[in-house]
Motif scaffolding. Structure first.
Motif, PDB file in Angstrom:
ATOM      1  N   ALA A 142      14.370 -31.149 -28.674  1.00 55.86           N
ATOM      2  CA  ALA A 142      13.837 -31.556 -27.364  1.00 55.86           C
ATOM      3  C   ALA A 142      12.424 -31.019 -27.229  1.00 55.86           C
ATOM      4  O   ALA A 142      12.165 -29.847 -27.513  1.00 55.86           O
ATOM      5  CB  ALA A 142      14.727 -31.011 -26.247  1.00 55.86           C
ATOM      6  N   ARG A 143      11.503 -31.882 -26.804  1.00 54.65           N
ATOM      7  CA  ARG A 143      10.108 -31.476 -26.625  1.00 54.65           C
ATOM      8  C   ARG A 143       9.616 -31.884 -25.241  1.00 54.65           C
ATOM      9  O   ARG A 143      10.161 -32.775 -24.597  1.00 54.65           O
ATOM     10  CB  ARG A 143       9.233 -32.115 -27.711  1.00 54.65           C
ATOM     11  CG  ARG A 143       9.520 -31.616 -29.113  1.00 54.65           C
ATOM     12  CD  ARG A 143       9.154 -30.155 -29.299  1.00 54.65           C
ATOM     13  NE  ARG A 143       7.733 -29.935 -29.327  1.00 54.65           N
ATOM     14  CZ  ARG A 143       7.033 -29.578 -30.409  1.00 54.65           C
ATOM     15  NH1 ARG A 143       7.652 -29.372 -31.556  1.00 54.65           N
ATOM     16  NH2 ARG A 143       5.731 -29.388 -30.339  1.00 54.65           N
ATOM     17  N   GLN A 144       8.532 -31.221 -24.821  1.00 55.70           N
ATOM     18  CA  GLN A 144       7.974 -31.493 -23.506  1.00 55.70           C
ATOM     19  C   GLN A 144       7.477 -32.937 -23.447  1.00 55.70           C
ATOM     20  O   GLN A 144       6.780 -33.396 -24.354  1.00 55.70           O
ATOM     21  CB  GLN A 144       6.830 -30.513 -23.234  1.00 55.70           C
ATOM     22  CG  GLN A 144       6.526 -30.335 -21.764  1.00 55.70           C
ATOM     23  CD  GLN A 144       5.500 -29.240 -21.545  1.00 55.70           C
ATOM     24  OE1 GLN A 144       4.322 -29.549 -21.352  1.00 55.70           O
ATOM     25  NE2 GLN A 144       5.928 -27.983 -21.592  1.00 55.70           N
ATOM     26  N   VAL A 145       7.823 -33.646 -22.360  1.00 53.17           N
ATOM     27  CA  VAL A 145       7.622 -35.096 -22.331  1.00 53.17           C
ATOM     28  C   VAL A 145       6.357 -35.553 -21.615  1.00 53.17           C
ATOM     29  O   VAL A 145       5.992 -36.726 -21.692  1.00 53.17           O
ATOM     30  CB  VAL A 145       8.842 -35.800 -21.686  1.00 53.17           C
ATOM     31  CG1 VAL A 145      10.074 -35.593 -22.538  1.00 53.17           C
ATOM     32  CG2 VAL A 145       9.065 -35.307 -20.260  1.00 53.17           C
ATOM     33  N   GLY A 146       5.674 -34.669 -20.882  1.00 47.55           N
ATOM     34  CA  GLY A 146       4.430 -35.051 -20.242  1.00 47.55           C
ATOM     35  C   GLY A 146       4.598 -36.209 -19.285  1.00 47.55           C
ATOM     36  O   GLY A 146       5.589 -36.321 -18.554  1.00 47.55           O
ATOM     37  N   SER A 147       3.634 -37.116 -19.294  1.00 51.43           N
ATOM     38  CA  SER A 147       3.603 -38.218 -18.316  1.00 51.43           C
ATOM     39  C   SER A 147       4.747 -39.208 -18.470  1.00 51.43           C
ATOM     40  O   SER A 147       4.986 -40.017 -17.564  1.00 51.43           O
ATOM     41  CB  SER A 147       2.278 -38.983 -18.436  1.00 51.43           C
ATOM     42  OG  SER A 147       1.224 -38.223 -17.924  1.00 51.43           O
ATOM     43  N   THR A 148       5.458 -39.176 -19.599  1.00 55.49           N
ATOM     44  CA  THR A 148       6.586 -40.099 -19.730  1.00 55.49           C
ATOM     45  C   THR A 148       7.698 -39.762 -18.740  1.00 55.49           C
ATOM     46  O   THR A 148       8.616 -40.570 -18.537  1.00 55.49           O
ATOM     47  CB  THR A 148       7.144 -40.095 -21.167  1.00 55.49           C
ATOM     48  OG1 THR A 148       7.488 -38.762 -21.536  1.00 55.49           O
ATOM     49  CG2 THR A 148       6.133 -40.664 -22.143  1.00 55.49           C
ATOM     50  N   PHE A 149       7.617 -38.591 -18.083  1.00 52.24           N
ATOM     51  CA  PHE A 149       8.594 -38.237 -17.050  1.00 52.24           C
ATOM     52  C   PHE A 149       8.269 -38.901 -15.715  1.00 52.24           C
ATOM     53  O   PHE A 149       9.150 -39.080 -14.864  1.00 52.24           O
ATOM     54  CB  PHE A 149       8.620 -36.708 -16.868  1.00 52.24           C
ATOM     55  CG  PHE A 149       9.755 -36.201 -16.016  1.00 52.24           C
ATOM     56  CD1 PHE A 149      10.991 -35.939 -16.559  1.00 52.24           C
ATOM     57  CD2 PHE A 149       9.579 -36.002 -14.651  1.00 52.24           C
ATOM     58  CE1 PHE A 149      12.043 -35.474 -15.784  1.00 52.24           C
ATOM     59  CE2 PHE A 149      10.619 -35.543 -13.848  1.00 52.24           C
ATOM     60  CZ  PHE A 149      11.860 -35.279 -14.426  1.00 52.24           C
ATOM     61  N   LYS A 150       7.019 -39.269 -15.512  1.00 51.13           N
ATOM     62  CA  LYS A 150       6.572 -39.753 -14.199  1.00 51.13           C
ATOM     63  C   LYS A 150       7.315 -40.994 -13.694  1.00 51.13           C
ATOM     64  O   LYS A 150       7.543 -41.127 -12.483  1.00 51.13           O
ATOM     65  CB  LYS A 150       5.067 -40.013 -14.227  1.00 51.13           C
ATOM     66  CG  LYS A 150       4.255 -38.727 -14.270  1.00 51.13           C
ATOM     67  CD  LYS A 150       2.759 -39.003 -14.327  1.00 51.13           C
ATOM     68  CE  LYS A 150       1.986 -37.687 -14.328  1.00 51.13           C
ATOM     69  NZ  LYS A 150       0.533 -37.890 -14.495  1.00 51.13           N
TER      70      LYS A 150
END
Length: 773
Positions: A456-464
């Motif tokens: 699992a990695r940090q998703v950045g703007s794909t979470f928005k």
């Protein structure tokens, strides 16, 4: 006197005759009893009727794609059973002509050859028939060279051969024999041999190829065409000659075939080779649990490595191939740029960390290595083990130009491999949940960590989009609603914030009134923060859980900027819900499992539930289409050529069909994301180094639009070029009666209403530490 002598001679002659016949009958009786005792098992166990009926064959489990291709196998021996009808005539003719000319005339033992071999004391070789050789392969192996034991073993072999002839037809015996023979190089059985040496199914073998494989049977190592081509040709020619002798081949054809070389298409089948290596390893772990829950009728667990199961997967071999090619195509170029940027970095590949932090990373890598584990098992002290990491040794390393033999210290090799950018790619059919492609990394042999289902990695703007979907559902927002992009703060105590939180846009600029469609397309942090302030973070977290995200997500406003670790698998499944009109379907990768006889042991039942109504899901799709129309994904529609410092920012494609998607970039360019959707295929791409402190120095190359999006572009170009795949270029389905405003001018406008062009570079925000997570 003469009469007495004659009487003595007659008496002696009669005596010797009686003695001869007595010895003969005793010997015959002894032989009969010897074979009788052997058949009873007094000289060692003999196979039972049940064992003859179902001989132990240690069959490999096959992993089969949705389009019928064998992706790989799980095995102790790489053997896959094949029926007689699937053997080419040339292969059968070559075998019988070379190994057992009277195969169709005897009942397991060739008396003529046996007597001939006995008279010559085996100087011209043995007299084993094909059936005897099968008996040896199935039930007692090579055996002892000690003569008394050898005689016992030969007797058992004869008895088993006769029983096999009673139990099976001649054709079945030939098929059984071909399924048992070891052709070396990990190829056990004719199907594996045909695949390994010629990359084809047995039925497609030519006469020359059949003769080559049959020629190996005498001594597979000695006549191995890969290692000893000249010996293999000589032996092949003998086989062709035997086929002429037995009227299975014309003399003229033999001469023509003997003049040709052996042309191999060598494809060794190992766990490191072939398509979908990361997926196959993920499947292996899944099957370890599956066998515990699905038992045989006798209550025992299935043997994944020997029971000859057939696992039919949802993976499409073509989409998988195109995904792997896209990763290779883009990553080798991106890696070159990464290495160029590390020149002059004394702490390469790490950026902005202390020597102490670097030392901690290296030491942890040492302890995670096979070297450390092996030496620890030998009870070496930690200090002694550490010392071995500084001693130069010969090793083979991975490079994008192929494997390379070199000499370096294990410590240097750890730092060398830390330089490599990794990738994770997964494709899924949103209407069914079927996973169509799974690429867990750049090379399974050297990098075995799976970046699709494991990491699992940090998703950045794909979470928005999850924030926007919550706002549309709960607040009645539409893509064309406007909000003010201006400095904004959430005060301490609101939404459980422990300190005042003031998010910032990545370019430190503010654009005034913007539509939600424009804000998402250009990843404006302020708008995401304002939306989660209005919905509350609890609602957003609740939605992500309904979308199948299994990660722990803190209930804080800062998640609106994407500082959350999620797997590629979960992100693709979540986005697929939008493409599937708001219905979440849990992704799955097995369509059914069969035993070696074709009986179905398992078929999954799709798991699904409603998350959003169709109107909300379609509104999110229209928001995401804006990303590729005018936002950070617009380069999918712009064929450009990069040069100089931007030589890898050019894109060789111009998609004109509807594409919904979102890019993402995280803290200091450690992670780059792109999730792209067309109506019947959703694909997620992540790119980054194993360690988050190993990264690009600039946003130009580290952002998702540069690091991850091109993989999606390359892959989809290949998919669209293959008409058999039928990847959609249509519009996303618009719900009946949908009347929400979704098509609007997306760029910001001044307060007077006139168009005001934004200064947008198409990059995403950076999730700064002070955002409060």
């Amino acid at each position: 006197m003469a009469q007495k002598n004659n009487q003595a001679v007659v008496k002696d002659s009669s005596y010797y005759k009686r003695k001869f016949w007595r010895f003969f009958f005793y010997g015959l009786g002894g032989i009969f009893l010897f074979f009788l005792f052997a058949s009873w098992g007094l000289f060692g166990a003999m196979p039972s009727f049940e064992e003859l009926e179902n001989p132990e064959s240690n069959l490999a489990t096959e992993i089969i794609s949705s389009d019928g291709e064998v992706l790989g196998k799980f095995y102790n021996e790489n053997r896959t059973a094949i029926k007689y009808k699937d053997l080419p005539k040339s292969l059968v003719d070559a075998l019988v002509s070379t190994e057992d000319e009277r195969f169709y005339e005897h009942s397991g033992i060739d008396a003529k050859r046996t007597v001939g071999a006995a008279l010559k004391l085996g100087s011209n070789g043995g007299a084993s028939t094909i059936t005897q050789q099968l008996a040896k392969l199935l039930f007692h192996g090579e055996g002892s060279k000690f003569l008394p034991f050898r005689i016992i073993q030969k007797a058992k072999e004869w008895i088993i051969a006769i029983r096999l002839e009673r139990q099976y037809t001649k054709n079945e015996i030939i098929a059984l024999y071909f399924n048992q023979v070891d052709f070396v190089n990990g190829a056990v059985g004719i199907r594996s041999a045909a695949k390994v040496y010629f990359n084809k199914e047995p039925r497609d073998l030519t006469i020359n190829e059949s003769a080559t494989l049959v020629g190996m049977l005498t001594n597979p190592s000695r006549y191995n065409p890969k290692r000893f081509p000249e010996r293999a040709i000589e032996r092949r020619n003998i086989v062709l000659g035997q086929m002429v002798r037995n009227h299975k081949l014309e003399e003229s054809a033999k001469k023509m075939l003997q003049s040709k070389p052996i042309v191999l298409d060598f494809h060794p089948e190992s766990h490191y080779d072939g398509l979908a290596t990361y997926f196959r390893e993920y499947l292996r772990d899944y099957m370890k649990e599956w066998v515990k829950e699905h038992k045989r009728p006798d209550g025992e667990e299935y043997d994944v490595y020997g029971d000859g199961l057939k696992i039919y997967t949802t993976i499409d071999s073509k989409i998988q191939e195109y995904a792997e090619e896209a990763v290779t195509e883009h990553m080798k170029n991106l890696q070159q740029e990464f290495m160029n940027q590390q020149k002059g970095n004394k702490n390469a590949p790490f950026v902005n960390i202390t020597p102490q932090e670097t030392d901690k990373i290296i030491k942890q890598a040492m302890k995670n290595s096979d070297r450390w584990r092996i030496l620890k098992d030998k009870e070496m002290s930690d200090d002694d083990i550490v010392a071995t990491f500084s001693k130069k040794t010969k090793m083979t390393i991975f490079t994008w130009k192929g494997e390379r033999d070199t000499v370096m210290t294990p410590l240097d090799s750890i730092r060398y491999y830390k330089h490599f950018l990794q990738a994770g790619v997964m494709s899924m059919e949103p209407q069914t949940g079927q996973i169509k492609a799974w690429v867990g990394g750049i090379n399974y042999k050297y990098f075995q960590y799976d970046h699709v289902g494991q990491g699992a990695r940090q998703v950045g703007s794909t979470f928005k989009p999850f924030v926007y979907a919550t706002a549309i559902e709960q607040l009645g927002k539409t893509p064309c609603d406007t909000m003010l992009d201006e400095p904004f703060m959430i005060r301490k105590g609101r939404h459980h914030v422990t300190e005042d939180w003031e998010p910032r846009n990545s370019d430190q600029k503010y654009r005034g009134m913007v539509t939600l469609k424009y804000a998402l397309a250009n990843s404006i942090n302020i708008i995401s923060a304002k939306l989660i302030d209005q919905t509350g973070p609890e609602a957003v977290v609740d939605l992500t859980k309904k979308l199948g995200v299994k990660s722990d997500i803190p209930v804080q406003p800062a998640i609106s900027l994407g500082a959350v670790d999620i797997t590629v698998e979960d992100m693709v499944a979540a986005y697929s819900t939008f493409a599937n009109q708001g219905v979440y379907i849990k992704p799955y990768f097995i369509s059914r499992i069969e035993d070696k006889n074709g009986a179905v042991l398992y078929e999954p039942v799709a798991e699904s539930h409603d998350v959003l109504n169709k109107d909300v899901a379609f509104a999110v799709i229209k928001l995401l289409e804006g990303v590729t129309e005018s936002g950070s994904g617009v380069r999918l529609r712009t064929e450009t050529g990069g040069s100089g410092d931007n030589r890898w920012t050019g894109y060789p494609y111009m998609f004109k069909n509807p594409i919904a998607g979102k890019t993402g970039t995280t803290q200091n360019q450690s992670d780059g994301w792109f999730i792209g959707m067309v109506p019947n295929l959703v694909t997620g791409v992540w790119v980054g180094c194993e360690d988050r402190s190993a990264r690009f120095k600039s946003l130009v190359y580290g952002q998702g639009a540069t690091a991850a999006l091109p993989i999606w572009g390359y892959m989809m170009e290949k998919c669209y070029a293959d008409p058999d795949l039928q990847i959609s270029k249509d519009e996303f389905e618009r719900p009946d009666g949908f009347d929400m405003k979704v098509d609007c001018w997306s760029a910001p406008r001044s307060s007077s209403g006139s168009h005001k062009e934004a200064d947008s570079t198409g990059t995403e925000e950076q999730n700064i530490d002070e955002f409060g997570l």
